[in-house]
Write an enzyme that holds these catalytic residues in place. Structure first.
Site: not given
Ligand SMILES: NC(=O)c1ccc[n+]([C@@H]2O[C@H](COP(=O)([O-])OP(=O)(O)OC[C@H]3O[C@@H](n4cnc5c(N)ncnc54)[C@H](O)[C@@H]3O)[C@@H](O)[C@H]2O)c1
Ligand SMILES: O=C(O)C(=O)C[C@@H](O)[C@H](O)[C@H](O)COP(=O)(O)O
Ligand SMILES: [Zn+2]
Length: 373
Positions: A124, A146, A188, A230, A240, A244, A248, A251, A255, A269
């Site tokens: 949990r 998130k 981003e 952010k 959100e 917040r 997006n 997005h 998405h 992404h």
């Molecule tokens: N939680 C949030 O607020 C939020 C915000 C934006 C995006 N996201 C999510 O994040 C994801 C995309 O993240 P990403 O772009 O970091 O992709 P990712 O985590 O897939 O990393 C991209 C690639 O780079 C490689 N890599 C990572 N660090 C490296 C380094 N220092 N040197 C060499 N290779 C490296 C990884 O192995 C992978 O192949 C998506 O799923 C998206 O939905 C979430």
């Molecule tokens: O942190 C947030 O809030 C964002 O929307 C950041 C986005 O860049 C990110 O891709 C996030 O995961 C999108 O959120 P979602 O709620 O649309 O899935």
């Molecule tokens: Zn994003």
């Protein structure tokens, strides 16, 4: 190690710091030891990051006397799924994770979202630390809590808000990042300028090319400004319920494009976000809300650094004509988490640096803009 920059995320009893700079990964051990005095750490990482940076993270934990184990998952968006989540959960439970232990997410946004979600549901809720290794994760996903995975129905549809206890954004690690991944993260960064900071967008027009080419100071400055933006938004609207949603921008379209292309290497992404922001500006212009020259400027800057800005820029777009057709994309948009009473919500722009949230968009206009693009 140069002196890191620290950005606080003000969330009351869930507040934490984001440390940004070259070499901050070496603070992992001390950071975990200070926050979890008698705890252990389970590192979650992917195979690319493990080969490049895991030893350094482990060395830091060893030096601080923190016991640790590691789980390595396949690299890429495909790991944000139930199957890999189950594997991570099993390892956490086999590790007999306790609430005073730490999950360490060492990797990009995929690892942060996956490991953070696993931490949020293990027993949990156990705490986690983010060590973001991509530009995207340093400027965006490691901050704000998130977490989640994708499902066949759409992007991030299973997840939770779960804030990390600490974020260590080592900009030196970006030197091993492939250019395409760096650019995806840059989308981003551009987002923060477009949604609320015209001066930052001006700065990116000047410094963006150097940043992409490897300028260390420009990278630190862009990460600092992005995280500060952010952190401000998240501290005012953690779950959100309002502001917040501005994060997006791009997005709703992005998405849908990711879902249409199967959440894989065809479209990252950040690339989907770049195309989505272009479409959001086009939609704003189509509705008479934004000057056309701002849409042109936004699109030009993204294209100039090498980002895709149209669905036709997606690899194999011609073979995906059906999946990328306007009605198919609008169908995916219906799963968006911002849908209210069955109505889509869009983030549109009045100009560069001034985005707003609206439900008042006729679907005909969305279709028109998609067809034109
Ligand atoms: N939680 C949030 O607020 C939020 C915000 C934006 C995006 N996201 C999510 O994040 C994801 C995309 O993240 P990403 O772009 O970091 O992709 P990712 O985590 O897939 O990393 C991209 C690639 O780079 C490689 N890599 C990572 N660090 C490296 C380094 N220092 N040197 C060499 N290779 C490296 C990884 O192995 C992978 O192949 C998506 O799923 C998206 O939905 C979430
Ligand atoms: O942190 C947030 O809030 C964002 O929307 C950041 C986005 O860049 C990110 O891709 C996030 O995961 C999108 O959120 P979602 O709620 O649309 O899935
Ligand atoms: Zn994003």
């Amino acid at each position: 190690m140069s002196d890191p920059v620290t950005v606080p995320v003000s969330l009351g009893d869930r507040a934490y710091d984001v440390h940004i700079g070259v070499g901050v990964i070496d603070r992992l051990g001390a950071g975990v030891r200070d926050l979890f005095p008698r705890g252990r750490a389970l590192i979650v990482t992917d195979e690319h990051v493990a080969a490049l940076h895991l030893d350094r993270a482990k060395a830091s934990l060893d030096a601080a006397g923190v016991r640790h184990e590691t789980i390595v998952v396949p690299a890429g968006e495909g790991s944000k799924c139930f199957t890999v989540l189950e594997q991570v959960m099993s390892r956490l439970l086999d590790f007999r994770i306790e609430r005073r232990d730490a999950v360490v997410a060492l990797g990009g946004g995929v690892i942060g979202d996956l490991a953070g979600f696993a931490a949020s549901i293990a027993k949990r809720g156990v705490d986690f630390v983010q060590v973001p290794t991509t530009l995207l994760s340093q400027v965006d996903s490691s901050v704000g809590g998130k977490t989640g995975i994708n499902t066949p129905q759409g992007k991030n549809l299973v997840g939770a808000f779960h804030q990390p206890r600490l974020v260590l954004a080592d900009t030196g690690l970006l030197e091993t990042l492939p250019r395409r991944e760096l650019l995806a993260g840059y989308a981003e960064v551009v987002k923060y300028g477009l949604l609320g900071d015209a001066a930052f967008f001006d700065w990116l027009e000047v410094h963006g090319p150097a940043l992409v080419a490897g300028d260390r100071a420009a990278r630190i400055e862009a990460v600092r400004r992005s995280v500060t933006a952010k952190a401000g938004i998240v501290s005012r609207d953690e779950k959100e319920t309002g502001e917040r949603a501005l994060l997006n921008l791009g997005h709703t379209f992005g998405h849908a494009l990711e879902a249409a292309t199967g959440f894989g290497q065809r479209l990252l992404h950040g690339e989907g976000v770049a195309i989505g922001m272009r479409l959001a500006f086009d939609l704003s212009v189509d509705l008479g809300l934004c000057p056309g020259q701002d849409a042109v400027r936004a699109r030009r800057h993204m294209a100039a650094v090498g980002l895709p800005v149209a669905p036709s820029d997606i690899e194999g777009a011609a073979q995906l004509a059906g999946e990328l057709a306007p009605d198919a994309l609008i169908h995916h948009m219906a799963q968006d988490k911002k849908v209210k009473d069955g109505k889509l919500t869009f983030i549109l722009a009045r100009r560069i640096g001034e985005a707003f949230i609206t439900q008042d968009v006729a679907i005909d206009a969305v279709e028109r803009v998609l067809r034109a693009a």
